[in-house]
Enzyme design. Structure first.
Site, PDB file in Angstrom:
ATOM      1  N   ASP A 179       0.852  -1.194   0.000  1.00 44.39           N
ATOM      2  CA  ASP A 179       0.000   0.000   0.000  1.00 44.39           C
ATOM      3  C   ASP A 179       0.886   1.241   0.000  1.00 44.39           C
ATOM      4  O   ASP A 179       2.039   1.162  -0.436  1.00 44.39           O
ATOM      5  CB  ASP A 179      -0.975  -0.047   1.182  1.00 44.39           C
ATOM      6  CG  ASP A 179      -2.271   0.708   0.894  1.00 44.39           C
ATOM      7  OD1 ASP A 179      -2.187   1.877   0.492  1.00 44.39           O
ATOM      8  OD2 ASP A 179      -3.364   0.137   1.060  1.00 44.39           O
TER       9      ASP A 179
ATOM     10  N   HIS B 221       1.983   1.855  -3.247  1.00 36.54           N
ATOM     11  CA  HIS B 221       1.084   2.827  -3.857  1.00 36.54           C
ATOM     12  C   HIS B 221       1.648   4.240  -3.867  1.00 36.54           C
ATOM     13  O   HIS B 221       0.934   5.188  -4.150  1.00 36.54           O
ATOM     14  CB  HIS B 221      -0.287   2.792  -3.165  1.00 36.54           C
ATOM     15  CG  HIS B 221      -0.997   1.476  -3.324  1.00 36.54           C
ATOM     16  ND1 HIS B 221      -2.242   1.226  -2.793  1.00 36.54           N
ATOM     17  CD2 HIS B 221      -0.630   0.330  -3.950  1.00 36.54           C
ATOM     18  CE1 HIS B 221      -2.602  -0.022  -3.091  1.00 36.54           C
ATOM     19  NE2 HIS B 221      -1.640  -0.587  -3.785  1.00 36.54           N
TER      20      HIS B 221
END
Ligand SMILES: *[C@@H]1O[C@H](CO)[C@@H](O)[C@H](O)[C@H]1NC(C)=O
Ligand SMILES: *[C@@H]1O[C@H](CO)[C@@H](O)[C@H](O)[C@H]1NC(C)=O
Ligand SMILES: *[C@@H]1O[C@H](CO)[C@@H](O)[C@H](O)[C@H]1NC(C)=O
Ligand SMILES: *[C@@H]1O[C@H](CO)[C@@H](O)[C@H](O)[C@H]1NC(C)=O
Ligand SMILES: *[C@@H]1O[C@H](CO)[C@@H](O)[C@H](O)[C@H]1NC(C)=O
Length: 491
Positions: free
Chosen positions: A282, A305
């Site tokens: 993430d 991310h």
């Protein structure tokens, strides 16, 4: 409060005169920001060592690299333990064989350390300590150093959390003047949690999973030279902490592990994160509401991310983030690069945010401001209110994009993005396609060489703003340090 008045005294000035922005002139060495002056540390006595439980001499060396602005030896010793109140978990019965439950030993050792003057809590090198969810509570008698040289492992089975708070594994609460260091590893054993996540197993309900290390209300925190690996969910969370330095961390988890953010900041102020490598499933670093004065330097990120401000304003919340500097980052194979994401229907602001000197490789969405963020199974309806995004600069951003669209500014129609500054940008698509940009209600200016040419609306405003830039902090001494960096954008 008094912090805000301090802000004005430690300013990195990013002076921007927008408008037609024809000329760029950057003064000074942009990489000089966040550099710290060396400090003359004082060695602390290493008496009372036992074979496996000796405090590292390197404590001093590492600490010396930190920047507490003053150069007086006396003050340095304020937050380094002088005495040798060595509290070693082995002396409290910890086995460190990776199988025996060492939770109780850790609890007892913590109680001792926290109630002793200038204690050093030691987790010895070369051993593996199985520790169940545990809370390290303060306030403590004085500053505590936790020297983790071995490995602390979480139980692999999520059922261990039955009846316990599923959101946390190791939690520090109200521990001021804490230093965590030592070259060791926090291993979250997250595999079973990931397999049960609703993002992996779609039929499962979405439930919370532990953050490996939570620091809540921990003022004047130092965390350095540590690895945090395979967390159940987020790796490191800072919540309501003021004055944090994180240096030389490694945060690692596979790209497919769900919601495993690297470092997550919420309601925290005066934070410096440097020389850190993060590759997870993430966000590398996520900064959410009520966070101010955040500086990152020399961050390597990927997979994951990317570096994200937000998401902000979920559930019509009011969100406030200001004075963020991302200085020097290398991102590889991430889904986003530099991102600001806000939910519709929210309010508040995200402003004075600078991303500079960033290299990207194969990043799907290198630059993105998304005011239509919607991470829910139901589509989100369009609303009129939004978090105001303004004074955001992207300076010296180079590299390659895995998609064609290298810049996206999807701003609210009613609350447009203002004063977005783009300078010295060169982003190409790895596919060889002509890179494109997308803009909606985005106002600002470009300067220097910017490729591809962004679609941003030229904004004829002569605006000057100051971005306060903190590079280190020692709250106990009421000191903060800054490095001057001045950018001018002139017509
Ligand atoms: C980190 O800690 C290890 C183990 O004590 C030490 O050998 C190493 O020099 C430290 N690294 C840094 C960057 O201080
Ligand atoms: C940047 O961080 C990496 C990873 O911690 C480190 O090896 C490197 O020395 C740092 N670079 C500088 C200029 O400090
Ligand atoms: C990025 O992707 C390339 C190609 O798939 C791979 O060779 C490389 O190791 C990846 N790098 C990282 C840091 O994941
Ligand atoms: C919401 O607004 C966006 C941007 O203007 C638009 O692309 C989208 O179609 C709208 N969605 C709905 C459900 O009206
Ligand atoms: C920008 O604003 C100034 C001051 O109001 C004005 O003189 C100038 O013509 C404007 N430029 C453009 C391109 O609109």
């Amino acid at each position: 409060m008094e912090k805000s008045s301090q802000l004005s005294t430690l300013l990195l000035l990013l002076t921007i005169v927008c408008g037609q922005c024809k000329k760029t002139h950057i003064e000074g060495n942009p990489f000089s920001i966040c550099e710290h002056s060396n400090n003359q540390g004082r060695l602390w006595p290493l008496s009372g060592e036992t074979e496996n439980c000796s405090p590292l001499a390197s404590t001093i060396d590492l600490a010396r690299q930190f920047s507490i602005e003053d150069s007086s030896n006396v003050e340095m010793s304020d937050w380094l333990p002088r005495s040798s109140n060595v509290v070693c978990v082995d002396e409290f019965g910890a086995k460190g064989d990776g199988e025996n439950d060492d939770t109780k030993a850790f609890k007892n050792a913590w109680r001792k350390a926290c109630s002793s003057a200038r204690a050093v809590f030691i987790v010895p090198h070369g051993k593996r300590y199985l520790v169940k969810p545990i809370k390290f509570s303060g306030p403590c008698k004085s500053a505590v150093t936790m020297q983790v040289s071995g490995t602390i492992i979480a139980p692999a089975d999520p059922r261990v959390w039955d009846g316990l708070n599923r959101r946390q594994w190791l939690r520090f609460k109200e521990v001021d003047d804490l230093t965590v260091e030592g070259g060791g590893t926090f291993y979250g054993s997250g595999e079973q949690w990931w397999a049960e996540s609703c993002k992996i197993k779609k039929t499962n309900p979405c439930r919370s999973a532990p953050t490996a290390i939570t620091f809540e209300l921990c003022n004047n925190l130092r965390m350095m030279n540590l690895t945090v690996e395979n967390s159940q969910q987020m790796h490191i969370k800072l919540r309501r902490c003021v004055g944090v330095v994180a240096d030389h961390l490694k945060v690692l988890a596979p790209g497919h592990s769900p919601n495993t953010d690297g470092i997550h900041l919420s309601a925290s102020k005066d934070v410096v994160i440097r020389n850190t490598i993060i590759g997870t499933g993430d966000d590398c670093i996520s900064i959410v509401s009520d966070s101010f004065n955040i500086c990152t330097e020399n961050i390597t990120c990927g997979p994951g991310h990317g570096i994200s401000i937000g998401s902000l304003g979920e559930g019509s919340a009011k969100a406030q983030v200001a004075d963020v500097m991302v200085h020097g980052a290398f991102l590889e194979n991430t889904t986003n690069g530099l991102r600001i994401k806000t939910w519709q229907g929210s309010s508040g602001f995200a402003r004075r945010i600078t991303f500079q000197n960033v290299q990207m490789q194969n990043v799907k969405h290198p630059i993105i401001i998304d005011q239509y963020y919607c991470d829910s199974k139901k589509p989100c309806l369009n609303k009129t209110s939004a978090v105001k995004v303004s004074d955001v600069a992207f300076l010296n951003i180079k590299g390659t994009s895995a998609s064609k669209e290298v810049m996206r500014f999807a701003c609210s129609q009613t609350v447009p993005c203002e004063n977005i500054v783009l300078a010295d940008i060169d982003l190409t698509a790895t596919s060889g396609c002509t890179p494109t940009t997308y803009c909606e209600n985005a106002m600002g200016c470009t300067t220097g060489s910017v490729s591809p040419r962004p679609c941003i609306l030229n904004y004829n405003q002569t605006g000057i703003y100051e971005l306060s830039m903190l590079v280190s902090t020692d709250r106990r001494k009421g000191k903060q340090e800054k490095k001057e960096y001045i950018s001018h954008f002139q017509r």
